[in-house]
Design a protein around this motif. Structure first.
Motif, PDB file in Angstrom:
ATOM      1  N   GLN A 148      16.661  44.776  -0.364  1.00  0.00           N
ATOM      2  CA  GLN A 148      17.565  43.720  -0.812  1.00  0.00           C
ATOM      3  C   GLN A 148      17.831  42.715   0.298  1.00  0.00           C
ATOM      4  O   GLN A 148      17.910  41.509   0.060  1.00  0.00           O
ATOM      5  CB  GLN A 148      18.877  44.332  -1.296  1.00  0.00           C
ATOM      6  N   LEU A 149      17.934  43.202   1.539  1.00  0.00           N
ATOM      7  CA  LEU A 149      18.175  42.297   2.652  1.00  0.00           C
ATOM      8  C   LEU A 149      16.992  41.369   2.856  1.00  0.00           C
ATOM      9  O   LEU A 149      17.170  40.184   3.170  1.00  0.00           O
ATOM     10  CB  LEU A 149      18.449  43.104   3.920  1.00  0.00           C
ATOM     11  N   LEU A 200      17.435  37.322   2.827  1.00  0.00           N
ATOM     12  CA  LEU A 200      17.109  36.471   3.970  1.00  0.00           C
ATOM     13  C   LEU A 200      16.314  35.244   3.547  1.00  0.00           C
ATOM     14  O   LEU A 200      16.420  34.183   4.163  1.00  0.00           O
ATOM     15  CB  LEU A 200      16.327  37.277   5.012  1.00  0.00           C
ATOM     16  N   GLY A 201      15.517  35.383   2.492  1.00  0.00           N
ATOM     17  CA  GLY A 201      14.767  34.228   2.002  1.00  0.00           C
ATOM     18  C   GLY A 201      15.659  33.121   1.480  1.00  0.00           C
ATOM     19  O   GLY A 201      15.272  31.949   1.479  1.00  0.00           O
ATOM     20  N   ASP A 242      12.558  49.861   8.741  1.00  0.00           N
ATOM     21  CA  ASP A 242      11.931  49.602   7.436  1.00  0.00           C
ATOM     22  C   ASP A 242      12.149  48.179   6.946  1.00  0.00           C
ATOM     23  O   ASP A 242      11.718  47.837   5.843  1.00  0.00           O
ATOM     24  CB  ASP A 242      12.444  50.599   6.394  1.00  0.00           C
ATOM     25  N   LEU A 243      12.799  47.319   7.743  1.00  0.00           N
ATOM     26  CA  LEU A 243      13.007  45.939   7.310  1.00  0.00           C
ATOM     27  C   LEU A 243      11.707  45.138   7.388  1.00  0.00           C
ATOM     28  O   LEU A 243      11.426  44.322   6.499  1.00  0.00           O
ATOM     29  CB  LEU A 243      14.094  45.271   8.158  1.00  0.00           C
ATOM     30  N   ALA A 244      10.892  45.358   8.426  1.00  0.00           N
ATOM     31  CA  ALA A 244       9.632  44.618   8.560  1.00  0.00           C
ATOM     32  C   ALA A 244       8.693  44.883   7.380  1.00  0.00           C
ATOM     33  O   ALA A 244       8.145  43.928   6.791  1.00  0.00           O
ATOM     34  CB  ALA A 244       8.960  44.960   9.890  1.00  0.00           C
ATOM     35  N   ARG A 253       6.312  43.023   2.128  1.00  0.00           N
ATOM     36  CA  ARG A 253       6.127  43.156   0.675  1.00  0.00           C
ATOM     37  C   ARG A 253       6.588  41.892  -0.046  1.00  0.00           C
ATOM     38  O   ARG A 253       5.936  41.428  -0.992  1.00  0.00           O
ATOM     39  CB  ARG A 253       6.896  44.379   0.162  1.00  0.00           C
ATOM     40  N   VAL A 254       7.717  41.348   0.377  1.00  0.00           N
ATOM     41  CA  VAL A 254       8.200  40.109  -0.240  1.00  0.00           C
ATOM     42  C   VAL A 254       7.215  38.977   0.021  1.00  0.00           C
ATOM     43  O   VAL A 254       6.903  38.174  -0.867  1.00  0.00           O
ATOM     44  CB  VAL A 254       9.601  39.755   0.296  1.00  0.00           C
ATOM     45  N   SER A 255       6.710  38.904   1.259  1.00  0.00           N
ATOM     46  CA  SER A 255       5.757  37.854   1.608  1.00  0.00           C
ATOM     47  C   SER A 255       4.490  37.963   0.763  1.00  0.00           C
ATOM     48  O   SER A 255       4.002  36.954   0.226  1.00  0.00           O
ATOM     49  CB  SER A 255       5.405  37.956   3.098  1.00  0.00           C
ATOM     50  N   ASP A 256       3.959  39.172   0.611  1.00  0.00           N
ATOM     51  CA  ASP A 256       2.749  39.361  -0.185  1.00  0.00           C
ATOM     52  C   ASP A 256       2.984  39.000  -1.647  1.00  0.00           C
ATOM     53  O   ASP A 256       2.123  38.388  -2.299  1.00  0.00           O
ATOM     54  CB  ASP A 256       2.274  40.815  -0.084  1.00  0.00           C
TER      55      ASP A 256
END
Length: 322
Positions: free
Chosen positions: A279-280, A284-285, A298-300, A305-308
């Motif tokens: 969720q974070l 951030l986006g 585990d944030l990276a 995953r969001v970027s992909d």
């Protein structure tokens, strides 16, 4: 000239609307002599209204407090405001529901028909959305409020969000009702820092602690401090984002719980958090600016995953038919 009874009602309304009146000003507004004003003041006192008088250059009249509550004069909007307030007064406070309903029943009996219709229309089209509500006894709130007024410290047992219990001593400053809960903003004597306590988790001890001298509010805004405290209290994941944007621009996009520090005219640091790294990463986006972030391991992967996902969506967007 208006009748004596009508003049008394107008005089009472004036005394209720403003704290201090000079005799000359009352006489001018009522169109009578100052002697008549003095006579009318005595009549009001005879009816149970505690009208206080002071002499001298700055003297005049004011409506004081009384052991018994005398009748009040309310205009239409004031009467509606009180009725609506009584409908919701019991929210978050136990032992107050029956009292509020009794007061509302008395008020509704005295409302003229035109106001009854307006109140009924409003209530008919109003829907209350139920939500989680944590109630506290009214005597606990009044005890805390009295300690705030007297500048007396409070001693209490407290259960933290993690279930740990402990004894606390604090200097109470402000009660805040937010998000269906009651909070106390106070200076924690043992931790020597400002804290926000949920009142439903407090069990007061007697007697109170010693009196204290008022301190400067944190950042000059105690209510804002409480908003930030309760907003971040539920964060399970926290991070520190270095954002390539002016601090003012980021502050305008984030809730009060997010603390933003200015680095220079074009860069700031945002202390952020959420329920999970996934969720974070999404949140951030929403900053709408480039950033680097220090956070849990585990944030990276969550950011990747969001970027992909967005990269795939961007590649597919050009193939959609219009």
């Amino acid at each position: 000239m208006i009748s004596t009874s009508a003049r008394l009602l107008r005089l009472l309304s004036m005394l209720q609307s403003q704290r201090d009146w000079s005799g000359a000003h009352l006489a001018e507004r009522l169109g009578v002599s100052t002697r008549t004003v003095r006579t009318d003041i005595e009549r009001l006192r005879g009816l149970g209204y505690p009208v206080e008088a002071t002499s001298g250059v700055g003297g005049g009249y004011r409506l004081g407090s009384a052991a018994d509550v005398p009748p009040l004069l309310l205009d239409d909007e004031e009467a509606l405001a009180v009725a609506i307030g009584l409908r919701t007064a019991a929210g978050g406070v136990t032992g107050f529901e029956e009292t509020a309903l009794r007061a509302l029943a008395k008020l509704e009996q005295t409302l003229p028909r035109r106001l009854q219709h307006r109140l009924d229309d409003l209530l008919d089209v109003t829907v209350t959305v139920p939500g989680p509500t944590t109630t506290v006894p009214v005597d606990v709130l009044t005890t805390i409020a009295d300690a705030v007024r007297r500048r007396e410290g409070l001693r209490f047992d407290y259960t933290g969000s993690d279930g740990a219990e402990g004894r606390r001593t604090a200097e109470p400053y402000r009660l805040v009702h937010a998000r269906e809960r009651w909070y106390l903003a106070a200076w924690d004597v043992d931790r020597r820092d400002w804290r926000t306590f949920r009142v439903d988790r407090m069990r007061l001890r007697v007697p109170n602690a010693r009196r204290f001298q008022p301190r400067e509010e944190p950042d000059g805004d105690l209510v804002g401090f409480v908003e930030r405290s309760i907003g971040s209290a539920t964060w399970r994941v926290r991070a520190r984002a270095h954002v390539k944007a002016p601090a003012a621009a980021i502050i305008a996009r984030v809730p009060p719980a997010v603390i933003v520090e200015e680095v220079d005219a074009e860069t700031c640091i945002a202390h952020v958090g959420s329920d999970s790294s996934a969720q974070l990463a999404l949140w951030l986006g929403l900053l709408d600016a480039d950033f680097t972030v220090d956070g849990p391991d585990d944030l990276a992967p969550a950011l990747q995953r969001v970027s992909d996902r967005y990269a795939r969506a961007a590649g597919a967007a050009g193939t959609l038919e219009t």
